[in-house]
Design a protein around this motif. Structure first.
Motif, PDB file in Angstrom:
ATOM      1  N   UNK A 190       0.759  -1.070  -0.025  1.00  0.00           N
ATOM      2  CA  UNK A 190       0.060  -0.053  -0.230  1.00  0.00           C
ATOM      3  C   UNK A 190       0.890   1.192   0.013  1.00  0.00           C
ATOM      4  N   UNK A 191       1.922   1.337   0.957  1.00  0.00           N
ATOM      5  CA  UNK A 191       2.771   2.439   0.839  1.00  0.00           C
ATOM      6  C   UNK A 191       3.471   2.539  -0.565  1.00  0.00           C
ATOM      7  N   UNK A 192       4.211   1.672  -0.972  1.00  0.00           N
ATOM      8  CA  UNK A 192       4.687   1.610  -2.377  1.00  0.00           C
ATOM      9  C   UNK A 192       3.696   2.064  -3.285  1.00  0.00           C
ATOM     10  N   UNK A 193       2.621   1.669  -3.201  1.00  0.00           N
ATOM     11  CA  UNK A 193       1.853   2.208  -4.567  1.00  0.00           C
ATOM     12  C   UNK A 193       1.325   3.602  -4.089  1.00  0.00           C
ATOM     13  N   UNK A 194       1.027   4.057  -2.876  1.00  0.00           N
ATOM     14  CA  UNK A 194       0.974   5.432  -2.538  1.00  0.00           C
ATOM     15  C   UNK A 194       2.196   6.341  -3.023  1.00  0.00           C
ATOM     16  N   UNK A 195       3.329   5.629  -2.896  1.00  0.00           N
ATOM     17  CA  UNK A 195       4.581   6.520  -3.389  1.00  0.00           C
ATOM     18  C   UNK A 195       4.549   6.984  -4.967  1.00  0.00           C
ATOM     19  N   UNK A 196       4.225   6.066  -5.555  1.00  0.00           N
ATOM     20  CA  UNK A 196       3.917   6.184  -7.070  1.00  0.00           C
ATOM     21  C   UNK A 196       2.979   7.073  -7.280  1.00  0.00           C
ATOM     22  N   UNK A 197       1.822   6.943  -6.642  1.00  0.00           N
ATOM     23  CA  UNK A 197       0.737   7.911  -7.010  1.00  0.00           C
ATOM     24  C   UNK A 197       0.997   9.479  -6.662  1.00  0.00           C
ATOM     25  N   UNK A 198       1.682   9.661  -5.297  1.00  0.00           N
ATOM     26  CA  UNK A 198       2.109  11.028  -5.152  1.00  0.00           C
ATOM     27  C   UNK A 198       3.053  11.442  -5.967  1.00  0.00           C
ATOM     28  N   UNK A 199       3.965  10.568  -6.371  1.00  0.00           N
ATOM     29  CA  UNK A 199       5.156  11.042  -7.448  1.00  0.00           C
ATOM     30  C   UNK A 199       4.801  11.532  -8.507  1.00  0.00           C
ATOM     31  N   UNK A 246      -7.602  -0.897  -2.419  1.00  0.00           N
ATOM     32  CA  UNK A 246      -7.913  -1.745  -1.306  1.00  0.00           C
ATOM     33  C   UNK A 246      -6.758  -2.715  -0.772  1.00  0.00           C
ATOM     34  N   UNK A 247      -5.756  -2.332  -0.151  1.00  0.00           N
ATOM     35  CA  UNK A 247      -4.701  -3.141   0.211  1.00  0.00           C
ATOM     36  C   UNK A 247      -4.664  -3.484   1.650  1.00  0.00           C
ATOM     37  N   UNK A 248      -5.368  -3.062   2.630  1.00  0.00           N
ATOM     38  CA  UNK A 248      -5.240  -3.336   3.958  1.00  0.00           C
ATOM     39  C   UNK A 248      -5.540  -4.852   4.091  1.00  0.00           C
ATOM     40  N   UNK A 249      -4.602  -5.601   4.811  1.00  0.00           N
ATOM     41  CA  UNK A 249      -4.811  -7.088   5.109  1.00  0.00           C
ATOM     42  C   UNK A 249      -3.720  -7.545   6.293  1.00  0.00           C
ATOM     43  N   UNK A 250      -4.050  -8.570   6.666  1.00  0.00           N
ATOM     44  CA  UNK A 250      -3.330  -9.309   7.700  1.00  0.00           C
ATOM     45  C   UNK A 250      -3.253 -10.626   7.478  1.00  0.00           C
ATOM     46  N   UNK A 282     -20.272   8.910 -12.316  1.00  0.00           N
ATOM     47  CA  UNK A 282     -20.152   8.112 -13.714  1.00  0.00           C
ATOM     48  C   UNK A 282     -18.885   7.604 -14.105  1.00  0.00           C
ATOM     49  N   UNK A 283     -17.948   7.630 -13.039  1.00  0.00           N
ATOM     50  CA  UNK A 283     -16.538   7.074 -13.236  1.00  0.00           C
ATOM     51  C   UNK A 283     -15.899   6.597 -12.050  1.00  0.00           C
ATOM     52  N   UNK A 284     -15.029   5.987 -11.989  1.00  0.00           N
ATOM     53  CA  UNK A 284     -14.133   5.545 -10.897  1.00  0.00           C
ATOM     54  C   UNK A 284     -13.302   4.151 -11.332  1.00  0.00           C
ATOM     55  N   UNK A 285     -12.472   3.873 -10.166  1.00  0.00           N
ATOM     56  CA  UNK A 285     -11.608   2.707 -10.406  1.00  0.00           C
ATOM     57  C   UNK A 285     -11.321   2.019  -8.969  1.00  0.00           C
ATOM     58  N   UNK A 286     -11.702   0.757  -8.705  1.00  0.00           N
ATOM     59  CA  UNK A 286     -11.377   0.076  -7.835  1.00  0.00           C
ATOM     60  C   UNK A 286     -10.347  -0.976  -8.166  1.00  0.00           C
ATOM     61  N   UNK A 287      -9.407  -0.962  -7.071  1.00  0.00           N
ATOM     62  CA  UNK A 287      -8.284  -2.009  -7.372  1.00  0.00           C
ATOM     63  C   UNK A 287      -8.363  -2.794  -5.980  1.00  0.00           C
ATOM     64  N   UNK A 288      -8.419  -4.058  -6.045  1.00  0.00           N
ATOM     65  CA  UNK A 288      -8.577  -4.977  -4.875  1.00  0.00           C
ATOM     66  C   UNK A 288      -7.170  -5.729  -4.725  1.00  0.00           C
ATOM     67  N   UNK A 289      -6.528  -5.661  -3.814  1.00  0.00           N
ATOM     68  CA  UNK A 289      -5.028  -6.568  -3.471  1.00  0.00           C
ATOM     69  C   UNK A 289      -5.435  -7.805  -2.910  1.00  0.00           C
TER      70      UNK A 289
END
Length: 263
Positions: free
Chosen positions: A14-23, A88-92, A132-139
């Motif tokens: 999740x943090x690695x994905x966030x880094x790409x998005x912020x970048x 949606x990356x939260x997981x244990x 009328x738009x959006x993206x959902x990515x499930x990890x």
């Protein structure tokens, strides 16, 4: 600028994905349970740049609780507007043989890994549908494609995410919302380091032959797949075979003990 909400965004994938998005200039809201890790994530993602820091919002919440998750998303929406995308990356993961693991540990994994994704999606989809738009990515995980001894709760929760993704995709497509799911292998994250000493020997025999991947490499594939609207994102030949050919590939590969898996 898009607003992307990332659950489990304080560490790991999740943090690695966030880094790409912020970048690339997106506004990013991170939802995770640990406030200290969230604060560390902001420092890591902003790199001392005030402009970057201004595009990051964090809030502590347990996605296993639907009401708490809804309030957290409402706070993020108040800051950056309705989410354009959800990761949606939260997981244990708590390894343990089924009959040796207490029911609370089993239920905890289902609550975070499965119900937590549903709670997160439920909180963002109404606004996406209105736009009328959006993206959902499930990890999900490679463990969402194959049963692994000592991972009954984890496998159950990650298997279920594939069905959830397929159902949501069918329901949301008419509203212009894409739903993707990915199945990462073992990935070098803090959670992986905590999990490894608890992994039963028979599970390690199945999974330990494949070198874990760097979180940054996994994150790049996830973001690229989400941007392209790919339904499923796989990593490597083994998981691709499992994803496309299911039980037939599983039976074939089981003989070779090649089982990469991860969150």
């Amino acid at each position: 600028m898009r607003h992307v909400l990332v659950t489990g965004g304080s560490s790991g994938i999740g943090l690695a994905v966030a880094g790409l998005l912020v970048e690339r200039g997106d506004r990013v809201s991170l939802i995770a349970r640990d406030e200290e890790r969230l604060a560390e994530a902001v420092l890591f993602l902003s790199q001392g740049d005030e402009a970057r820091a201004g595009r990051i919002f964090t809030i502590s919440a347990d996605v296993g609780d639907g009401e708490v998750t809804a309030r957290a998303v409402a706070h993020a929406t108040a800051r950056f507007g309705p989410a354009d995308a959800l990761v949606a990356s939260a997981g244990i993961v708590e390894p343990g043989r089924f009959l040796e693991q207490d029911a609370a540990a089993f239920d905890r994994q289902i609550a975070i890994n499965l119900t937590g994704v549903a709670n997160s999606a439920r909180a963002v989809l109404p606004d996406m549908r209105a736009k009328g738009r959006g993206r959902v990515l499930i990890v999900s995980s490679g463990a969402g494609l194959i049963g692994i001894p000592g991972y009954s709760a984890y496998c159950a929760s990650k298997f279920a995410l594939r069905g959830l993704a397929a159902a949501l995709r069918a329901e949301m497509a008419p509203a212009g919302i894409s739903v993707s799911i990915c199945f990462p292998p073992d990935t070098l994250t803090p959670q992986f380091e905590r999990e490894l000493p608890l992994r039963p020997p028979e599970a390690q025999a199945m999974m330990g032959r494949v070198k874990p991947r760097e979180a940054a490499i996994v994150a790049r594939a996830i973001v690229a797949g989400m941007d392209r609207g790919r339904r499923e994102i796989h990593f490597g030949l083994t998981l691709r075979l499992l994803g496309y050919f299911g039980p037939f590939a599983a039976s074939y590969l089981d003989l070779r003990n090649a089982w990469p898996r991860r969150d």
